[in-house]
Design a protein around this motif. Structure first.
Motif, PDB file in Angstrom:
ATOM      1  N   ARG A  67       7.067 -39.602  64.242  1.00 51.93           N
ATOM      2  CA  ARG A  67       7.402 -40.989  64.587  1.00 51.93           C
ATOM      3  C   ARG A  67       6.598 -41.973  63.745  1.00 51.93           C
ATOM      4  O   ARG A  67       5.519 -41.645  63.236  1.00 51.93           O
ATOM      5  N   ALA A  68       7.106 -43.175  63.648  1.00 55.80           N
ATOM      6  CA  ALA A  68       6.406 -44.235  62.916  1.00 55.80           C
ATOM      7  C   ALA A  68       5.023 -44.450  63.521  1.00 55.80           C
ATOM      8  O   ALA A  68       4.858 -44.442  64.745  1.00 55.80           O
ATOM      9  N   GLY A  69       4.036 -44.630  62.668  1.00 55.90           N
ATOM     10  CA  GLY A  69       2.675 -44.876  63.119  1.00 55.90           C
ATOM     11  C   GLY A  69       1.833 -43.628  63.258  1.00 55.90           C
ATOM     12  O   GLY A  69       0.607 -43.718  63.394  1.00 55.90           O
ATOM     13  N   GLU A  70       2.455 -42.439  63.236  1.00 58.94           N
ATOM     14  CA  GLU A  70       1.692 -41.199  63.333  1.00 58.94           C
ATOM     15  C   GLU A  70       1.110 -40.811  61.976  1.00 58.94           C
ATOM     16  O   GLU A  70       1.572 -41.271  60.925  1.00 58.94           O
ATOM     17  N   THR A  71       0.094 -39.949  62.007  1.00 60.96           N
ATOM     18  CA  THR A  71      -0.502 -39.419  60.787  1.00 60.96           C
ATOM     19  C   THR A  71      -0.096 -37.964  60.642  1.00 60.96           C
ATOM     20  O   THR A  71      -0.220 -37.177  61.585  1.00 60.96           O
ATOM     21  N   VAL A  72       0.396 -37.607  59.444  1.00 64.61           N
ATOM     22  CA  VAL A  72       0.917 -36.272  59.178  1.00 64.61           C
ATOM     23  C   VAL A  72       0.170 -35.651  57.998  1.00 64.61           C
ATOM     24  O   VAL A  72      -0.026 -36.304  56.969  1.00 64.61           O
ATOM     25  N   ILE A  73      -0.232 -34.392  58.140  1.00 65.57           N
ATOM     26  CA  ILE A  73      -0.854 -33.635  57.056  1.00 65.57           C
ATOM     27  C   ILE A  73       0.232 -32.836  56.342  1.00 65.57           C
ATOM     28  O   ILE A  73       1.021 -32.130  56.980  1.00 65.57           O
ATOM     29  N   VAL A  74       0.266 -32.941  55.006  1.00 69.48           N
ATOM     30  CA  VAL A  74       1.257 -32.218  54.199  1.00 69.48           C
ATOM     31  C   VAL A  74       0.516 -31.334  53.190  1.00 69.48           C
ATOM     32  O   VAL A  74      -0.203 -31.846  52.341  1.00 69.48           O
ATOM     33  N   PRO A  75       0.674 -29.998  53.265  1.00 66.63           N
ATOM     34  CA  PRO A  75       0.014 -29.094  52.312  1.00 66.63           C
ATOM     35  C   PRO A  75       0.829 -28.945  51.039  1.00 66.63           C
ATOM     36  O   PRO A  75       2.009 -29.319  50.994  1.00 66.63           O
ATOM     37  N   ALA A  76       0.209 -28.374  49.999  1.00 68.80           N
ATOM     38  CA  ALA A  76       0.916 -28.103  48.738  1.00 68.80           C
ATOM     39  C   ALA A  76       1.803 -29.282  48.372  1.00 68.80           C
ATOM     40  O   ALA A  76       2.988 -29.122  48.055  1.00 68.80           O
ATOM     41  N   ALA A  77       1.226 -30.470  48.406  1.00 66.46           N
ATOM     42  CA  ALA A  77       2.025 -31.695  48.330  1.00 66.46           C
ATOM     43  C   ALA A  77       2.598 -31.967  46.948  1.00 66.46           C
ATOM     44  O   ALA A  77       3.431 -32.863  46.794  1.00 66.46           O
ATOM     45  N   ALA A  78       2.177 -31.213  45.941  1.00 69.97           N
ATOM     46  CA  ALA A  78       2.781 -31.354  44.616  1.00 69.97           C
ATOM     47  C   ALA A  78       3.920 -30.367  44.417  1.00 69.97           C
ATOM     48  O   ALA A  78       4.586 -30.387  43.389  1.00 69.97           O
ATOM     49  N   GLY A  79       4.160 -29.512  45.408  1.00 72.13           N
ATOM     50  CA  GLY A  79       5.205 -28.508  45.303  1.00 72.13           C
ATOM     51  C   GLY A  79       6.560 -29.028  45.728  1.00 72.13           C
ATOM     52  O   GLY A  79       6.733 -30.207  46.042  1.00 72.13           O
ATOM     53  N   ALA A  88       5.380 -42.879  58.814  1.00 74.22           N
ATOM     54  CA  ALA A  88       4.127 -42.182  59.112  1.00 74.22           C
ATOM     55  C   ALA A  88       3.084 -42.453  58.034  1.00 74.22           C
ATOM     56  O   ALA A  88       3.411 -42.849  56.911  1.00 74.22           O
ATOM     57  N   ARG A  89       1.825 -42.200  58.402  1.00 78.91           N
ATOM     58  CA  ARG A  89       0.735 -42.198  57.436  1.00 78.91           C
ATOM     59  C   ARG A  89       0.556 -40.762  56.971  1.00 78.91           C
ATOM     60  O   ARG A  89       0.530 -39.842  57.781  1.00 78.91           O
ATOM     61  N   VAL A  90       0.428 -40.542  55.654  1.00 76.49           N
ATOM     62  CA  VAL A  90       0.424 -39.192  55.100  1.00 76.49           C
ATOM     63  C   VAL A  90      -0.932 -38.841  54.492  1.00 76.49           C
ATOM     64  O   VAL A  90      -1.444 -39.573  53.638  1.00 76.49           O
ATOM     65  N   VAL A  91      -1.481 -37.728  54.958  1.00 73.69           N
ATOM     66  CA  VAL A  91      -2.660 -37.126  54.342  1.00 73.69           C
ATOM     67  C   VAL A  91      -2.175 -35.858  53.653  1.00 73.69           C
ATOM     68  O   VAL A  91      -1.706 -34.925  54.313  1.00 73.69           O
ATOM     69  N   ALA A 130      -5.302 -35.908  62.730  1.00 70.63           N
ATOM     70  CA  ALA A 130      -3.875 -36.163  62.501  1.00 70.63           C
ATOM     71  C   ALA A 130      -3.062 -35.821  63.743  1.00 70.63           C
ATOM     72  O   ALA A 130      -3.467 -35.003  64.567  1.00 70.63           O
ATOM     73  N   ASP A 131      -1.901 -36.446  63.854  1.00 76.42           N
ATOM     74  CA  ASP A 131      -1.005 -36.182  64.986  1.00 76.42           C
ATOM     75  C   ASP A 131      -0.143 -34.947  64.741  1.00 76.42           C
ATOM     76  O   ASP A 131       0.233 -34.251  65.697  1.00 76.42           O
ATOM     77  N   ALA A 132       0.175 -34.688  63.489  1.00 75.99           N
ATOM     78  CA  ALA A 132       1.079 -33.589  63.158  1.00 75.99           C
ATOM     79  C   ALA A 132       0.714 -33.023  61.792  1.00 75.99           C
ATOM     80  O   ALA A 132       0.088 -33.702  60.972  1.00 75.99           O
TER      81      ALA A 132
END
Length: 313
Positions: free
Chosen positions: A127-139, A154-157, A197-199
């Motif tokens: 959802r909007a406003g949540e923080t999400v962790i994304v691995p292998a983000a260049a893949g 979302a905010r992305v880490v 992070a939220d997700a």
């Protein structure tokens, strides 16, 4: 036709170029003259007999293609058979490609685009406003997930393993980028997330899975879609209970029987590209005859974005 065939499990050397008969006709399928075949990390696990399910040998790898079916440009998902000049896919997992979407872009939006979309929306419900962790983000999946999460508000880490890849991911719009090889990964992720992070998406396994789980806030959600380092990752169930965190598994073929899920995601992905809200990184294309090198480069993380094979070469 020419195809890549595995007669045994093992290293890249088991991927052999052979002349084989075209796949036979089956009900509710379409014959596709392949222009590009996608290469994915799952293909390496299949080759090593370390995937979720074993495959019958001999086997033609490849789970996604772009090509022509009855004169129509299409993208398709299948369970093997993609590393070939001609493939077959189910009607439910074959989609028309709009005229204004190039083949390489359509390929990147097929398996990896669908995966990123469903991980974020179907599984995690970001959802909007949540923080999400994304691995292998260049893949392939990660680069699309970064942008789709931002599109959702979302905010992305993001995580990436080299300075060049971290710079690339920053350019995709990630709010923070963490070195995935950090010896204090959990702390780095939590700090970049502003306390947690939220997700999170997760595809590495082992210590990275545990570090990512630790970086989630109470009631945080994780979607696991791979195990690049380990498919065996023990989890402390007491910790899950005391924090209320959730771990969900994800395997795209589980959705293949739900045509509405596939077509809705495809339509939204094509719309995002048209609107300039989703930029597909350049696709690295190898000749079909160099399938082994393509897989080796993918394993060594020498590639950025989507990797594909050209059956014409």
């Amino acid at each position: 036709m020419r195809a890549i065939v595995m007669d045994s499990y093992g290293g890249p050397e088991v991927l052999q170029v052979k002349d084989v008969p075209e796949p036979g006709a089956e009900p509710d399928t379409r014959r596709i003259e392949v222009t590009l075949a996608g290469v994915n990390f799952a293909d390496l696990l299949v080759r090593e007999d370390d995937y979720l399910t074993s495959v019958p040998l001999p086997f033609v790898p490849g789970n996604e293609v772009v090509g022509r079916a009855d004169g129509q440009r299409v993208a398709a998902l299948m369970r093997g058979g993609g590393y070939a000049q001609v493939s077959r896919s189910g009607v439910a997992t074959t989609f028309p490609v709009p005229d204004d979407v190039p083949d390489d872009t359509a390929l990147a939006l097929t398996l990896q685009g669908q995966s990123a979309w469903h991980l974020l929306h179907t599984v995690l419900g970001v959802r909007a406003g949540e923080t999400v962790i994304v691995p292998a983000a260049a893949g392939g999946v990660g680069s699309l997930a970064v942008q789709l999460a931002k599109r959702a508000g979302a905010r992305v880490v993001a995580m990436a393993g080299s300075p060049e890849k971290r710079s690339f991911v920053s350019g995709l719009g990630a709010d923070a980028v963490v070195d995935s090889r950090s010896e204090s990964l959990a702390e780095a992720l939590a700090e970049a997330s502003g306390g947690g992070a939220d997700a999170a998406l997760e595809m590495t396994g082992g210590e990275t899975l545990r570090a990512t789980l630790d970086a989630l806030v109470p009631l945080g959600r994780m979607a696991v879609y791979g195990g690049a380092e380990s498919m065996e990752s023990p989890v402390d169930t007491r910790a899950l209970m005391s924090t209320g965190k959730t771990i969900s598994g994800f395997w795209l073929p589980l959705l293949y029987g739900r045509r509405d899920a596939m077509t809705d995601a495809a339509a939204d992905l094509f719309a995002a590209v048209r609107a300039g809200e989703l930029r597909v990184p350049p696709v690295t294309v190898y000749p079909l005859t160099e399938a082994a090198r393509a897989q080796e480069d993918l394993r060594a993380r020498r590639t950025v974005g989507k990797v594909a094979l050209d059956p014409a070469n």
